[in-house]
Enzyme design. Sequence first.
Site, mmCIF file in Angstrom:
data_model
loop_
_atom_site.group_PDB
_atom_site.id
_atom_site.type_symbol
_atom_site.label_atom_id
_atom_site.label_comp_id
_atom_site.label_asym_id
_atom_site.label_seq_id
_atom_site.Cartn_x
_atom_site.Cartn_y
_atom_site.Cartn_z
ATOM 1 N N ALA A 1 0.863 -1.199 0.000
ATOM 2 C CA ALA A 1 0.000 0.000 0.000
ATOM 3 C C ALA A 1 0.887 1.234 0.000
ATOM 4 O O ALA A 1 0.769 2.125 0.838
ATOM 5 C CB ALA A 1 -0.961 -0.009 1.187
ATOM 6 N N LEU A 2 1.784 1.290 -0.964
ATOM 7 C CA LEU A 2 2.859 2.278 -0.973
ATOM 8 C C LEU A 2 2.345 3.690 -1.199
ATOM 9 O O LEU A 2 1.404 3.921 -1.949
ATOM 10 C CB LEU A 2 3.872 1.923 -2.060
ATOM 11 N N HIS B 1 6.966 5.840 1.461
ATOM 12 C CA HIS B 1 7.726 4.650 1.066
ATOM 13 C C HIS B 1 8.665 4.962 -0.102
ATOM 14 O O HIS B 1 9.820 4.529 -0.116
ATOM 15 C CB HIS B 1 6.782 3.524 0.634
ATOM 16 N N GLN C 1 2.808 -9.031 13.720
ATOM 17 C CA GLN C 1 2.871 -7.727 14.384
ATOM 18 C C GLN C 1 1.498 -7.109 14.585
ATOM 19 O O GLN C 1 1.392 -5.983 15.066
ATOM 20 C CB GLN C 1 3.780 -6.765 13.619
ATOM 21 N N LYS D 1 8.845 8.240 10.865
ATOM 22 C CA LYS D 1 7.510 8.288 11.456
ATOM 23 C C LYS D 1 7.345 7.195 12.501
ATOM 24 O O LYS D 1 6.706 7.393 13.526
ATOM 25 C CB LYS D 1 6.429 8.161 10.380
#
Length: 294
Positions: free
Chosen positions: A32-33, A37, A61, A151
Amino acid sequence: MKIFSTIAETRAACRDARASRKRLGLVPTMGALHEGHLSLVRAAKAQCDSVAVSIFVNPTQFGPTEDLSKYPRQFDRDCRLLEKEGVEILFAPPVEEIYPNSNNRVTWVLVEGLSEKLDGRSRPGHFRGVTTIVAKLFHILEPDTAFFGHKDAAQLAVIRRMVQDLNFPVEIVACPIVREPDGLAMSSRNAYLNREERVRALVLQRSLEKVRRQFLAGERSSAKLIAAAKEVFSSEPEVRLDYFEVVDPDTLDPVGQISQKTLVAVAAYVGATRLIDNLVLDGVSAQRQMDSPR
């Protein structure tokens, strides 16, 4: 761009790249770039001879009530973007390739003492999943350098400590936060926000901006800076603050008085969507982190 789904073929391709004395850079992603990214890919292209990207939505995760099933998956679009950027190797394995015994996992990589802080406290087990998959990617691709976005500052601290403690021969490069024109930090999860939530989400950036201004005006008390940030959040009662903390960027321990490089980190729920953002305070980075729009 060569696309691989198995460990064996990916490992062989990366070894071929290194055999010609090429410096291999890795950009790990969950797909979902977005422009954030792609900024990592461009940094890797600038610093390395060959660039590999991984796309893997890592189930370990995610917590049992989190967004694993609905996490955005846009593989064909991602491939087009990466090919346009000149990526040579794309590793996109299925879950069973990475976790062949998914019902009987016995080996984890855990950075004790860091993995329970900030996002690790809010999302138990999250960083254990992150460090396990990143360690596996480092073993499979054997990059010289790996690129991560600032981030995810807590993740960055955890991965750096893992690399140090386990003697991975990998240089970790942190790249600046990329923001939308209105200041919202780019995230794949921004796609979950409806129009009203998208506006409310700007409270994260506004709270950091207020802290930055007060810091540059001379305030050094973490308690006072946190209180100022929480005042900003009070203007958006429908946004639920998860945490707002002032910490050491390496240990993630709370800082009382700011006298050196310090991380200001925030996480909040906008509707059902959990967003994170941060700011580094040292008088210079405080300005630069907030002024990196798309």
